[in-house]
Design a protein around this motif. Structure first.
Motif, PDB file in Angstrom:
ATOM      1  N   MET A 195       0.826  -1.208   0.000  1.00 11.25           N
ATOM      2  CA  MET A 195       0.000   0.000   0.000  1.00 11.25           C
ATOM      3  C   MET A 195       0.862   1.261   0.000  1.00 11.25           C
ATOM      4  O   MET A 195       0.412   2.320  -0.454  1.00 11.25           O
ATOM      5  CB  MET A 195      -0.934   0.008   1.222  1.00 11.25           C
ATOM      6  CG  MET A 195      -2.027  -1.056   1.177  1.00 11.25           C
ATOM      7  SD  MET A 195      -3.289  -0.843   2.470  1.00 11.25           S
ATOM      8  CE  MET A 195      -2.290  -0.896   3.945  1.00 11.25           C
TER       9      MET A 195
ATOM     10  N   GLU B   9      -8.297  -3.419  -3.712  1.00 12.18           N
ATOM     11  CA  GLU B   9      -9.504  -3.650  -2.909  1.00 12.18           C
ATOM     12  C   GLU B   9      -9.439  -5.005  -2.217  1.00 12.18           C
ATOM     13  O   GLU B   9      -9.863  -5.155  -1.063  1.00 12.18           O
ATOM     14  CB  GLU B   9     -10.747  -3.566  -3.781  1.00 12.18           C
ATOM     15  CG  GLU B   9     -11.111  -2.152  -4.220  1.00 12.18           C
ATOM     16  CD  GLU B   9     -12.440  -2.110  -4.962  1.00 12.18           C
ATOM     17  OE1 GLU B   9     -13.410  -2.715  -4.465  1.00 12.18           O
ATOM     18  OE2 GLU B   9     -12.505  -1.485  -6.041  1.00 12.18           O
TER      19      GLU B   9
ATOM     20  N   LEU C  74      -7.199  -4.706   0.767  1.00  9.76           N
ATOM     21  CA  LEU C  74      -7.888  -4.015   1.857  1.00  9.76           C
ATOM     22  C   LEU C  74      -8.919  -4.925   2.520  1.00  9.76           C
ATOM     23  O   LEU C  74      -9.092  -4.896   3.743  1.00  9.76           O
ATOM     24  CB  LEU C  74      -8.559  -2.745   1.329  1.00  9.76           C
ATOM     25  CG  LEU C  74      -7.607  -1.607   0.960  1.00  9.76           C
ATOM     26  CD1 LEU C  74      -8.340  -0.522   0.177  1.00  9.76           C
ATOM     27  CD2 LEU C  74      -6.967  -1.004   2.207  1.00  9.76           C
TER      28      LEU C  74
ATOM     29  N   VAL D 147      -3.578   3.225   4.766  1.00 11.39           N
ATOM     30  CA  VAL D 147      -5.033   3.047   4.700  1.00 11.39           C
ATOM     31  C   VAL D 147      -5.727   4.406   4.689  1.00 11.39           C
ATOM     32  O   VAL D 147      -6.655   4.650   3.903  1.00 11.39           O
ATOM     33  CB  VAL D 147      -5.533   2.190   5.887  1.00 11.39           C
ATOM     34  CG1 VAL D 147      -7.059   2.253   5.986  1.00 11.39           C
ATOM     35  CG2 VAL D 147      -5.095   0.744   5.733  1.00 11.39           C
TER      36      VAL D 147
ATOM     37  N   TYR E  43      -5.490   6.056   1.395  1.00 11.15           N
ATOM     38  CA  TYR E  43      -6.408   5.479   0.413  1.00 11.15           C
ATOM     39  C   TYR E  43      -7.806   6.079   0.503  1.00 11.15           C
ATOM     40  O   TYR E  43      -8.609   5.929  -0.419  1.00 11.15           O
ATOM     41  CB  TYR E  43      -6.479   3.961   0.581  1.00 11.15           C
ATOM     42  CG  TYR E  43      -5.433   3.208  -0.204  1.00 11.15           C
ATOM     43  CD1 TYR E  43      -5.050   3.622  -1.475  1.00 11.15           C
ATOM     44  CD2 TYR E  43      -4.817   2.073   0.326  1.00 11.15           C
ATOM     45  CE1 TYR E  43      -4.093   2.932  -2.194  1.00 11.15           C
ATOM     46  CE2 TYR E  43      -3.858   1.377  -0.394  1.00 11.15           C
ATOM     47  CZ  TYR E  43      -3.500   1.819  -1.649  1.00 11.15           C
ATOM     48  OH  TYR E  43      -2.545   1.136  -2.365  1.00 11.15           O
ATOM     49  N   LEU E  44      -8.118   6.744   1.618  1.00  7.96           N
ATOM     50  CA  LEU E  44      -9.410   7.439   1.722  1.00  7.96           C
ATOM     51  C   LEU E  44      -9.506   8.570   0.697  1.00  7.96           C
ATOM     52  O   LEU E  44     -10.610   9.026   0.374  1.00  7.96           O
ATOM     53  CB  LEU E  44      -9.600   8.005   3.134  1.00  7.96           C
ATOM     54  CG  LEU E  44      -9.777   6.985   4.259  1.00  7.96           C
ATOM     55  CD1 LEU E  44      -9.708   7.674   5.615  1.00  7.96           C
ATOM     56  CD2 LEU E  44     -11.100   6.241   4.108  1.00  7.96           C
TER      57      LEU E  44
ATOM     58  N   ASN F 141      -8.091   8.252  -2.382  1.00  6.00           N
ATOM     59  CA  ASN F 141      -7.788   7.646  -3.680  1.00  6.00           C
ATOM     60  C   ASN F 141      -8.820   8.060  -4.729  1.00  6.00           C
ATOM     61  O   ASN F 141      -9.983   8.323  -4.409  1.00  6.00           O
ATOM     62  CB  ASN F 141      -7.759   6.126  -3.539  1.00  6.00           C
ATOM     63  CG  ASN F 141      -7.145   5.443  -4.741  1.00  6.00           C
ATOM     64  OD1 ASN F 141      -7.825   5.161  -5.724  1.00  6.00           O
ATOM     65  ND2 ASN F 141      -5.848   5.178  -4.657  1.00  6.00           N
TER      66      ASN F 141
ATOM     67  N   ARG G   7     -11.730   3.919  -1.948  1.00  3.42           N
ATOM     68  CA  ARG G   7     -12.104   4.828  -0.843  1.00  3.42           C
ATOM     69  C   ARG G   7     -13.094   4.138   0.098  1.00  3.42           C
ATOM     70  O   ARG G   7     -12.979   4.229   1.334  1.00  3.42           O
ATOM     71  CB  ARG G   7     -12.726   6.116  -1.399  1.00  3.42           C
ATOM     72  CG  ARG G   7     -11.771   6.987  -2.184  1.00  3.42           C
ATOM     73  CD  ARG G   7     -12.323   8.394  -2.363  1.00  3.42           C
ATOM     74  NE  ARG G   7     -13.616   8.436  -3.044  1.00  3.42           N
ATOM     75  CZ  ARG G   7     -13.783   8.456  -4.368  1.00  3.42           C
ATOM     76  NH1 ARG G   7     -12.727   8.430  -5.166  1.00  3.42           N
ATOM     77  NH2 ARG G   7     -15.000   8.524  -4.904  1.00  3.42           N
TER      78      ARG G   7
ATOM     79  N   ALA H 226     -11.313   1.331   2.069  1.00  2.00           N
ATOM     80  CA  ALA H 226     -10.437   1.897   3.106  1.00  2.00           C
ATOM     81  C   ALA H 226     -11.253   2.346   4.313  1.00  2.00           C
ATOM     82  O   ALA H 226     -10.839   2.173   5.472  1.00  2.00           O
ATOM     83  CB  ALA H 226      -9.633   3.067   2.537  1.00  2.00           C
TER      84      ALA H 226
END
Length: 380
Positions: free
Chosen positions: A59, A77, A80, A105, A108-109, A111, A117, A120
Motif C-alpha cells: 500500500m 480492494e 484491503l 489506509v 487510500y481514503l 484515492n 475509498r 479503506a
C-alpha cells in the motif's frame, strides 16, 4: 518441547509421531494439548503480523510502480478486504500502525477510485470500533478529515455511506472525536444524509444522531434549530422499518430533553400527533406476524406519545403494546415500596416541620434546593 522450532514441518513431524499406522494412537495429554494450541496460535499470529507488513508495504508503494507490476484497483480492494479480516482482532488492529499500515489506509481514503475509498473506510471502521487506542491513533494520523470530507461530498454514495460508518465508529465514546465533529459542523452532513434517497445512508445518519442526542443536551438544541425534527417526522413514515424505528428513536430523545422546551415544541406540532395516530392505526391493522416484527416500533410510538402528551397511547389502551408471550419493557411493580410505605408515612408524621426560606413562598426551602428554580426563573 516448548523450545522446539516453530514450523509447520516440525509440527507435522511431531503429530505423525503419535500415529505410525502400526498400532493404535496414544491419547494426547492435557499438557501436550495445551502446548499444541499455543504453538498454532503463536504461528498464526506471526503469520498475520508478517502478512500485515507485506500489505502495508504494498500500500505504501507508489501507484505508478504498482501499475507497472500489473496491480489493478481490484487487487488493491482485495488487499484491503484481507486487511480488514486481520484487524478484526483488537490486538491486530492496534498493531496496524506499528507495522506501517495505518497511514497508507488513511491515504487510500483520498484515492481517485471510489471502490478503494469505500474499502479503506471499511478498514478504518473495523480498526476503531470499540477501540479507544486505535481511535486515538487514527485521530493523530489525521484520519478524521478525509472521512468527514468523503461523508459530506464524495460523489459516490457507497463511499459516502462507508465514510459515515467509519466516522460514527471513530467518534463514539471519544470526546476529542465528538468535539472535532461539532467544530467541523458535521450536523449539516447528517441533514443531507436524511434528505438522501438511500435508506442505508439514512439509517447510519439516524444512528449517529441518536447517539449524539443521548450524549448531550446541547446537541438536542442544535438539532432542533437545524430542523431535524421535521426531517425525522417525515422519515418516521418511511417504508423501511429500520429507518422508521431510528427516526422515532431520535424524536423520542428530543422529547425527553426538557431543558430547552423540545418536548412542548414537538407536542404542539400537529404533524407529529397526526403521524403517531397514523402509525398506531397501521399497527392495529397488522397481522400477528407483523405485530411481532414491529415490537420495537410499538414501544417507540407509545413512549413518544406519552412523552409528548402525558397520556396512554391507543396501543396501550387496546392491549397492543405487550402481546401474549412478550416481555414487558416496563418496570415491575414496587412491592417493597408498598410494604414500607406505612413506615415512611409514620416517619414523616414524626418529623419536625421544615422552615421556609421565604415567608412568601409556599414551597419548602429544602425542595427549592433540590429542584432549583422553575425554567422561567420564578415560581408559579
Amino acid at each position: 518441547m516448548a523450545g522446539d522450532r516453530l514450523s509447520w514441518a516440525g509440527l507435522l513431524k511431531w503429530s505423525l509421531s503419535y500415529v505410525d499406522g502400526a498400532g493404535p494412537s496414544r491419547a494426547i495429554s492435557e499438557e501436550e494439548r495445551q502446548w499444541l494450541a499455543e504453538v498454532v496460535e503463536r504461528h498464526m499470529m506471526v503469520d498475520v503480523v508478517s502478512r500485515m507488513r507485506e500489505i502495508a508495504l504494498l500500500m505504501s508503494t507508489p501507484h505508478a510502480v504498482l501499475e507497472a507490476q500489473g496491480i489493478t484497483h481490484d487487487d488493491i480492494e482485495g488487499l484491503l478486504s484481507e486487511l480488514q479480516v486481520h484487524v478484526e482482532s483488537i490486538d491486530m488492529a492496534n498493531d496496524l500502525h506499528a507495522v506501517g499500515g495505518l497511514v497508507p489506509v488513511i491515504k487510500y481514503l483520498r484515492n481517485s477510485n471510489a471502490g478503494i475509498r469505500a474499502k479503506a473506510a471499511d478498514v478504518v471502521t473495523t480498526v476503531v470500533q470499540n477501540n479507544p487506542t486505535s481511535q486515538q491513533l487514527v485521530m493523530e494520523a489525521s484520519g478524521f478529515e478525509p472521512l468527514l470530507s468523503n461523508f459530506r461530498s464524495d460523489p459516490d454514495l457507497t463511499a459516502r455511506t462507508k465514510a459515515l460508518g467509519a466516522l460514527s465508529s471513530l467518534i463514539r465514546n471519544n470526546r476529542p472525536g465528538v468535539a472535532a465533529f461539532r467544530l467541523a459542523n458535521g450536523y449539516t452532513g447528517l441533514r443531507d444524509a436524511l434528505n438522501s434517497e438511500s435508506a442505508r445512508f439514512q439509517r447510519k445518519a439516524l444512528s449517529l444522531i441518536h447517539y449524539l442526542l443521548s450524549e448531550s443536551h446541547s446537541d438536542c438544541s442544535v438539532f432542533a434549530q437545524l430542523g431535524f425534527p421535521h426531517l425525522m417526522m417525515r422519515l418516521a413514515s418511511s417504508d423501511d422499518s429500520g429507518v422508521r424505528e431510528a427516526a422515532l428513536g431520535g424524536l423520542l430523545e428530543l422529547a425527553r430533553d426538557t431543558t430547552l422546551g423540545n418536548r412542548s415544541l414537538l407536542a404542539e406540532h400537529d404533524r407529529l400527533r397526526w403521524l403517531l395516530r397514523r402509525r398506531m392505526e397501521r399497527i392495529r391493522m397488522m397481522t400477528p406476524e407483523d405485530l411481532d416484527a414491529a415490537q420495537e416500533e410499538r414501544h417507540l410510538v407509545d413512549s413518544l406519545w406519552i412523552a409528548c402528551y402525558n397520556e396512554p397511547s391507543m396501543l396501550r389502551n387496546e392491549g397492543l403494546l405487550v402481546l401474549p408471550g412478550e416481555e414487558s419493557f416496563e418496570q415491575p411493580p414496587d412491592v417493597a415500596g408498598r410494604f414500607f410505605e406505612p413506615m415512611r408515612q409514620a416517619s414523616a408524621r414524626r418529623a419536625p416541620p421544615v422552615e421556609r426560606s421565604d415567608p412568601g413562598d409556599e414551597t419548602g426551602g429544602g425542595m427549592i434546593l433540590l429542584l432549583g428554580l422553575a425554567p422561567d426563573g420564578g415560581s408559579n
